[in-house]
Scaffold this active site. Structure first.
Site, short mmCIF file in Angstrom:
data_model
loop_
_atom_site.label_atom_id
_atom_site.label_comp_id
_atom_site.label_asym_id
_atom_site.label_seq_id
_atom_site.Cartn_x
_atom_site.Cartn_y
_atom_site.Cartn_z
N LEU A 163 0.86 -1.03 -0.01
CA LEU A 163 -0.03 -0.02 0.20
C LEU A 163 0.70 1.26 0.11
O LEU A 163 2.22 1.38 0.62
CB LEU A 163 -1.06 0.03 1.27
N CYS A 182 9.72 4.37 2.55
CA CYS A 182 9.87 3.01 2.02
C CYS A 182 11.11 2.92 1.00
O CYS A 182 11.76 2.12 1.16
CB CYS A 182 8.49 2.74 1.35
C1 UDX Z 1 5.82 2.92 -1.90
C2 UDX Z 1 5.26 1.96 -2.75
O1 UDX Z 1 4.51 2.28 -3.89
C3 UDX Z 1 4.47 0.99 -1.87
O2 UDX Z 1 3.92 -0.08 -3.00
C4 UDX Z 1 5.03 0.22 -0.74
O3 UDX Z 1 4.31 -0.42 -0.04
C5 UDX Z 1 5.61 1.43 0.01
O4 UDX Z 1 6.67 2.42 -0.77
P1 UDX Z 1 4.92 5.30 -0.99
O5 UDX Z 1 6.15 5.48 -0.22
O6 UDX Z 1 3.72 5.46 0.03
O7 UDX Z 1 4.68 4.00 -1.44
O8 UDX Z 1 4.77 6.34 -2.03
P2 UDX Z 1 4.75 6.47 -3.67
O9 UDX Z 1 3.36 6.96 -4.23
O10 UDX Z 1 5.03 4.89 -4.27
O11 UDX Z 1 5.82 7.39 -4.00
C6 UDX Z 1 7.10 7.34 -3.59
C7 UDX Z 1 8.09 8.34 -4.06
O12 UDX Z 1 8.27 8.38 -5.47
C8 UDX Z 1 7.26 9.77 -3.82
O13 UDX Z 1 8.23 10.74 -3.30
C9 UDX Z 1 6.91 10.34 -5.13
O14 UDX Z 1 7.01 11.58 -5.31
C10 UDX Z 1 7.99 9.63 -6.02
N1 UDX Z 1 7.49 9.31 -7.43
C11 UDX Z 1 6.59 8.43 -7.65
C12 UDX Z 1 8.22 10.12 -8.50
O15 UDX Z 1 9.19 10.99 -8.21
N2 UDX Z 1 7.80 9.71 -9.67
C13 UDX Z 1 6.77 8.79 -10.12
O16 UDX Z 1 6.45 8.69 -11.11
C14 UDX Z 1 6.17 8.35 -8.97
#
Ligand code: UDX
Length: 431
Positions: free
Chosen positions: A153, A260
């Site tokens: 999640l 994460c």
């Molecule tokens: C992540 C995983 O998606 C999830 O499956 C796991 O259980 C926990 O880690 P989360 O850390 O809540 O979830 O955030 P997520 O929405 O995945 O984004 C992570 C980071 O990547 C953010 O800082 C976001 O800004 C960055 N991101 C995401 C980008 O820079 N570019 C993208 O295209 C997508």
């Protein structure tokens, strides 16, 4: 089914509330008495859309309870989920102390067959080790199984992600554990993959590492786009339309943050090293991200020459929208670097201010009530987090309020042409 979830943090609380909502009897456990007190009075210790209501409804229906006593949770349930923290140690490997302590308590309190399930993200082979810890304290010689059921999640959409997973991964030792967990997850109607425990543990680390790699890859391509005069948004679209690649997680920007990705990447590198493999690819993923986070500061220095005395407005502090989580957020690196350069920082975030005040307790930041207050007298504005409200700003008003009209769009939320037409000096990422 009777379930206990040990560890009422992000993953644990969402898991507990969602299982209760599916009709199970759930006890959420946490050794932080203050947290349990809050939860008992229907208060959620962090911001997650929909969670407060879900908890309230299920507490009122009598399906969800809270306790600080791990033994009570263990004795009164058949399935025990472990969702305690696995923070990074100095060398990047995961600290499993909390899991060990929970393992001891479980062992001491086993009073009949139980299935013990790892929900926390752990390095491969933790399941084997957890079994040995529980066995050592299993005074009643009770029968038990260990399983791994990683959680995927995302913060901000946690309930939706739990209820609508792309897949459910069940790492089990035998058919009996598989059957119990398949039955538990049946109402979600999602694809279920049954594996051994080691494979399930690796699936979690490899998934997060792959997504981090996708982000660093597109960010590296964004840097090439900038050098060549191409547009990363169009390039990402063109790449993403290939079904083998997919459009998700190809948004270039100032890098990933949160608890994460950075932590799990480090832990995966560390466990690989321990197993005898130097995962250089992932080390480069991390390097690219570290570089990316500081791009706004570099761009500002290129524009102004020196940042000494410049007033820089920061829009967005959380590591991504719809969360109040600032752990390892790019905003921290950016603000620290700006202050080191002598800049004066003003900041606004729709929910984040209290956490920020703790993190920046030794730094003088002006926290503002609105993006417009940030704009007043600012030389430049940096978009750090793509909160929806920033996409609909009154840019004419912003321009009037600013001293100089520089916008560094760290998340590529604006249309370059539109901003340039309004008279801004606009710098996006990779375009
Ligand atoms: C992540 C995983 O998606 C999830 O499956 C796991 O259980 C926990 O880690 P989360 O850390 O809540 O979830 O955030 P997520 O929405 O995945 O984004 C992570 C980071 O990547 C953010 O800082 C976001 O800004 C960055 N991101 C995401 C980008 O820079 N570019 C993208 O295209 C997508």
């Amino acid at each position: 089914m009777k379930i206990s979830v040990i560890g009422s943090g992000y993953v644990g609380l969402v898991t507990g509330a969602c299982f209760a909502d599916l009709g199970n009897e759930v006890i959420c456990v946490d050794n932080d008495l203050e947290k349990i007190k809050k939860l008992k009075s229907n208060k959620i210790p962090f911001y997650e859309p929909g969670l407060e209501n879900l908890v309230k409804v299920n507490v009122n229906e009598g399906r969800l309870k809270f306790t600080e006593d791990t033994g009570e949770g263990v004795r009164n349930s058949d399935i025990i989920f472990i969702a305690v923290g696995t923070p990074p140690k100095e060398d990047g490997s995961a600290d499993l102390t909390a899991i060990e302590n929970v393992g001891k308590e479980i062992g001491k309190n086993l009073n009949g067959y139980k299935l013990i399930v790892e929900k926390s993200t752990v390095p491969v082979r933790t399941g084997e080790w957890l079994r040995s810890v529980i066995e050592k304290y299993n005074v009643n010689n009770a029968e038990f199984d260990v399983a791994s059921n990683p959680e995927f999640l995302r913060e901000g959409t946690a309930i939706h992600d739990f209820m609508n997973p792309d897949r459910i991964v069940l790492g089990v030792e035998n058919e009996k554990s598989a059957q119990i967990l398949v039955k538990l997850y049946e109402p979600l109607n999602a694809p279920i993959l049954i594996t051994d425990i080691n494979s399930a543990e690796i699936i979690k680390h490899a998934s997060n590492a792959f997504l981090s790699m996708k982000i660093s890859f597109i960010n590296a391509v964004a840097n090439i786009c900038e050098l060549a005069g191409a547009d990363i948004k169009k390039v990402a679209k063109g790449i993403g339309l290939d079904k083998r690649i997919g459009e998700a997680f190809l948004n270039a920007g100032i890098g990933y943050g949160g608890f994460c990705f950075p932590k799990d990447l480090d832990a995966f590198i560390a466990i690989s090293e321990r197993l005898g493999y130097d995962f250089k690819l992932l080390k480069e993923v991390r390097n690219i991200n570290d570089h990316q986070k500081l791009l706004p500061v570099k761009k500002l220095k290129n524009i102004f020459g020196t940042l000494n005395g410049k007033i820089i407005g920061i829009l967005g502090l959380s590591f991504k929208p719809n969360t109040d989580d600032m752990r390892l957020a790019p905003s921290i690196d950016i603000i620290n670097a700006l202050v080191n350069e002598g800049a004066i920082v003003k900041a606004y975030d729709p929910v984040e201010i209290e956490n920020a005040k703790k993190i920046f307790k030794n730094i003088d930041i002006t926290y503002c009530e609105s993006p417009y207050e940030v704009a007043r007298e600012s030389d430049a504005i940096v978009i750090v987090t793509e909160w929806n409200e920033f996409k609909y700003l009154d840019l004419i008003k912003i321009k009037k309020l600013m001293k100089e009209n520089v916008i560094i769009d760290g998340r590529n939320i604006f249309d370059r042409k539109k901003l340039e037409k309004l008279g801004f000096l606009y710098k996006g990422i990779g375009r």
